[in-house]
Write an enzyme that holds these catalytic residues in place. Sequence first.
Site, mmCIF file in Angstrom:
data_model
loop_
_atom_site.group_PDB
_atom_site.id
_atom_site.type_symbol
_atom_site.label_atom_id
_atom_site.label_comp_id
_atom_site.label_asym_id
_atom_site.label_seq_id
_atom_site.Cartn_x
_atom_site.Cartn_y
_atom_site.Cartn_z
ATOM 1 N N LYS A 130 -13.374 -3.046 0.432
ATOM 2 C CA LYS A 130 -13.934 -3.270 1.783
ATOM 3 C C LYS A 130 -14.279 -1.943 2.461
ATOM 4 O O LYS A 130 -15.349 -1.776 3.033
ATOM 5 C CB LYS A 130 -12.931 -4.052 2.663
ATOM 6 C CG LYS A 130 -12.491 -5.381 2.077
ATOM 7 C CD LYS A 130 -11.501 -6.104 2.956
ATOM 8 C CE LYS A 130 -10.165 -5.421 3.095
ATOM 9 N NZ LYS A 130 -9.359 -5.368 1.853
ATOM 10 N N ARG A 182 -7.476 -11.205 9.775
ATOM 11 C CA ARG A 182 -6.611 -11.267 8.605
ATOM 12 C C ARG A 182 -5.795 -12.554 8.568
ATOM 13 O O ARG A 182 -5.106 -12.812 7.598
ATOM 14 C CB ARG A 182 -5.667 -10.097 8.779
ATOM 15 C CG ARG A 182 -5.044 -9.441 7.627
ATOM 16 C CD ARG A 182 -5.911 -8.552 6.853
ATOM 17 N NE ARG A 182 -5.138 -7.628 6.080
ATOM 18 C CZ ARG A 182 -5.463 -6.361 5.930
ATOM 19 N NH1 ARG A 182 -6.523 -5.871 6.524
ATOM 20 N NH2 ARG A 182 -4.750 -5.592 5.171
ATOM 21 N N ARG A 216 -6.060 4.873 -6.259
ATOM 22 C CA ARG A 216 -6.777 5.280 -5.033
ATOM 23 C C ARG A 216 -6.116 6.515 -4.416
ATOM 24 O O ARG A 216 -4.906 6.687 -4.460
ATOM 25 C CB ARG A 216 -6.749 4.165 -3.991
ATOM 26 C CG ARG A 216 -7.376 4.653 -2.668
ATOM 27 C CD ARG A 216 -7.552 3.576 -1.648
ATOM 28 N NE ARG A 216 -6.359 2.820 -1.425
ATOM 29 C CZ ARG A 216 -6.341 1.665 -0.775
ATOM 30 N NH1 ARG A 216 -7.442 1.157 -0.289
ATOM 31 N NH2 ARG A 216 -5.223 1.015 -0.613
HETATM 32 P P1 AP5 Z 1 -5.866 -2.029 5.248
HETATM 33 O O1 AP5 Z 1 -6.032 -0.574 5.403
HETATM 34 O O2 AP5 Z 1 -6.905 -2.941 5.801
HETATM 35 O O3 AP5 Z 1 -5.628 -2.305 3.708
HETATM 36 P P2 AP5 Z 1 -6.115 -3.491 2.753
HETATM 37 O O4 AP5 Z 1 -6.779 -4.684 3.270
HETATM 38 O O5 AP5 Z 1 -4.885 -3.731 1.978
HETATM 39 O O6 AP5 Z 1 -7.308 -2.875 2.062
HETATM 40 P P3 AP5 Z 1 -7.321 -1.543 1.362
HETATM 41 O O7 AP5 Z 1 -7.652 -0.447 2.338
HETATM 42 O O8 AP5 Z 1 -6.076 -1.364 0.528
HETATM 43 O O9 AP5 Z 1 -8.490 -1.768 0.306
HETATM 44 P P4 AP5 Z 1 -10.060 -1.876 0.466
HETATM 45 O O10 AP5 Z 1 -10.493 -3.283 0.199
HETATM 46 O O11 AP5 Z 1 -10.568 -1.228 1.724
HETATM 47 O O12 AP5 Z 1 -10.477 -1.028 -0.809
HETATM 48 P P5 AP5 Z 1 -11.023 0.478 -0.924
HETATM 49 O O13 AP5 Z 1 -12.451 0.551 -0.485
HETATM 50 O O14 AP5 Z 1 -10.050 1.446 -0.335
HETATM 51 O O15 AP5 Z 1 -4.478 -2.508 5.866
HETATM 52 C C1 AP5 Z 1 -3.270 -1.813 5.626
HETATM 53 C C2 AP5 Z 1 -2.136 -2.489 6.386
HETATM 54 O O16 AP5 Z 1 -2.408 -2.454 7.824
HETATM 55 C C3 AP5 Z 1 -1.917 -3.980 6.094
HETATM 56 O O17 AP5 Z 1 -1.112 -4.181 4.957
HETATM 57 C C4 AP5 Z 1 -1.236 -4.436 7.398
HETATM 58 O O18 AP5 Z 1 0.114 -4.069 7.445
HETATM 59 C C5 AP5 Z 1 -1.979 -3.664 8.459
HETATM 60 N N1 AP5 Z 1 -3.161 -4.359 8.989
HETATM 61 C C6 AP5 Z 1 -4.463 -3.930 8.904
HETATM 62 N N2 AP5 Z 1 -5.278 -4.817 9.502
HETATM 63 C C7 AP5 Z 1 -4.506 -5.822 9.966
HETATM 64 C C8 AP5 Z 1 -4.789 -7.035 10.661
HETATM 65 N N3 AP5 Z 1 -6.039 -7.393 10.993
HETATM 66 N N4 AP5 Z 1 -3.735 -7.850 10.966
HETATM 67 C C9 AP5 Z 1 -2.469 -7.497 10.667
HETATM 68 N N5 AP5 Z 1 -2.126 -6.371 9.998
HETATM 69 C C10 AP5 Z 1 -3.142 -5.533 9.665
HETATM 70 O O19 AP5 Z 1 -11.043 0.613 -2.533
HETATM 71 C C11 AP5 Z 1 -9.827 0.638 -3.263
HETATM 72 C C12 AP5 Z 1 -9.959 1.644 -4.412
HETATM 73 O O20 AP5 Z 1 -10.898 1.158 -5.364
HETATM 74 C C13 AP5 Z 1 -10.469 3.050 -4.005
HETATM 75 O O21 AP5 Z 1 -9.823 4.023 -4.799
HETATM 76 C C14 AP5 Z 1 -11.970 3.007 -4.306
HETATM 77 O O22 AP5 Z 1 -12.475 4.302 -4.620
HETATM 78 C C15 AP5 Z 1 -11.983 2.071 -5.518
HETATM 79 N N6 AP5 Z 1 -13.180 1.254 -5.569
HETATM 80 C C16 AP5 Z 1 -13.772 0.585 -4.524
HETATM 81 N N7 AP5 Z 1 -14.843 -0.091 -4.946
HETATM 82 C C17 AP5 Z 1 -14.927 0.139 -6.292
HETATM 83 C C18 AP5 Z 1 -15.822 -0.303 -7.314
HETATM 84 N N8 AP5 Z 1 -16.852 -1.112 -7.021
HETATM 85 N N9 AP5 Z 1 -15.603 0.087 -8.583
HETATM 86 C C19 AP5 Z 1 -14.558 0.920 -8.899
HETATM 87 N N10 AP5 Z 1 -13.682 1.384 -7.974
HETATM 88 C C20 AP5 Z 1 -13.862 0.987 -6.698
#
Ligand code: AP5
Length: 217
Positions: free
Chosen positions: A13, A88, A127
């Site tokens: 995302k 969420r 990551r």
């Molecule tokens: P948050 O920061 O939102 O984490 P998440 O949803 O768990 O999402 P991530 O940031 O882990 O992943 P992403 O989908 O953004 O992937 P990314 O682009 O980094 O939330 C963290 C915490 O905050 C929650 O657990 C909660 O406690 C709290 N919180 C936040 N919002 C909340 C809400 N609304 N309500 C309640 N609590 C809340 O990519 C991941 C990795 O994969 C990277 O290394 C990237 O380089 C790689 N990658 C990405 N795309 C590709 C691809 N196409 N191919 C290969 N590698 C790829």
Amino acid sequence: MRLILLGAPGAGKGTVAKLLTQIDGSVQISTGDILRGAVQAGTELGKQADAYMKAGDLVPDDLIMGIMETRLQEPDCAKGFLLDGFPRTIPQAEALKVLLNKLGIKLDVVANIEVPREEILNRLTTRRTCSNTSCQAIYNVRSNPPKVAGVCDKCGSPVIQRDDETDEAISKRLDTYFEKTAPLIEFYRQEGLLLVVDSPASEGVVDAIQQRIAAGA
Ligand code: AP5
């Protein structure tokens, strides 16, 4: 554009949101980034959110809605916004619907990024994230490493693993996603806003979103 990015932790995302901001200047609003910034700054919000985040639990809905009601009314959102990690839960989605109606804002699309679980686990353990809270650039030691190991290409700050990237927290975040966030897919299908995207490349996800917005315009 005005859109919501749905998907499991690690679905990409944040990566997709950063690509989309380059298209028309819409702002990325990541509740995760806002909360990590608050934790690092030691604000009251950060103190309340810290333990939930480290454990892989969701932060309570009322705290999140307090942040988002203010954020969505800031002037930069007039150009458009990409909601990354919000809503969420069903209560957050319902509260957002009321808020957007009040503000007279219509969403273009809700994109659900689908990625197989095995790939998600790979991505989350490899990551790395810029430690500068006003940058938070995303890297991956496998697929997208910084040019100099451990150093952010954009701002030169150290690139680190997040506090919620322990095996235990990752597993809890995935369970929480399936229990509390996955039901939003059906919620937005019924609202007629859902786009399901399963492209393995982030650029493919961006293209699918642009095509959907162009088709609906
Ligand atoms: P948050 O920061 O939102 O984490 P998440 O949803 O768990 O999402 P991530 O940031 O882990 O992943 P992403 O989908 O953004 O992937 P990314 O682009 O980094 O939330 C963290 C915490 O905050 C929650 O657990 C909660 O406690 C709290 N919180 C936040 N919002 C909340 C809400 N609304 N309500 C309640 N609590 C809340 O990519 C991941 C990795 O994969 C990277 O290394 C990237 O380089 C790689 N990658 C990405 N795309 C590709 C691809 N196409 N191919 C290969 N590698 C790829």
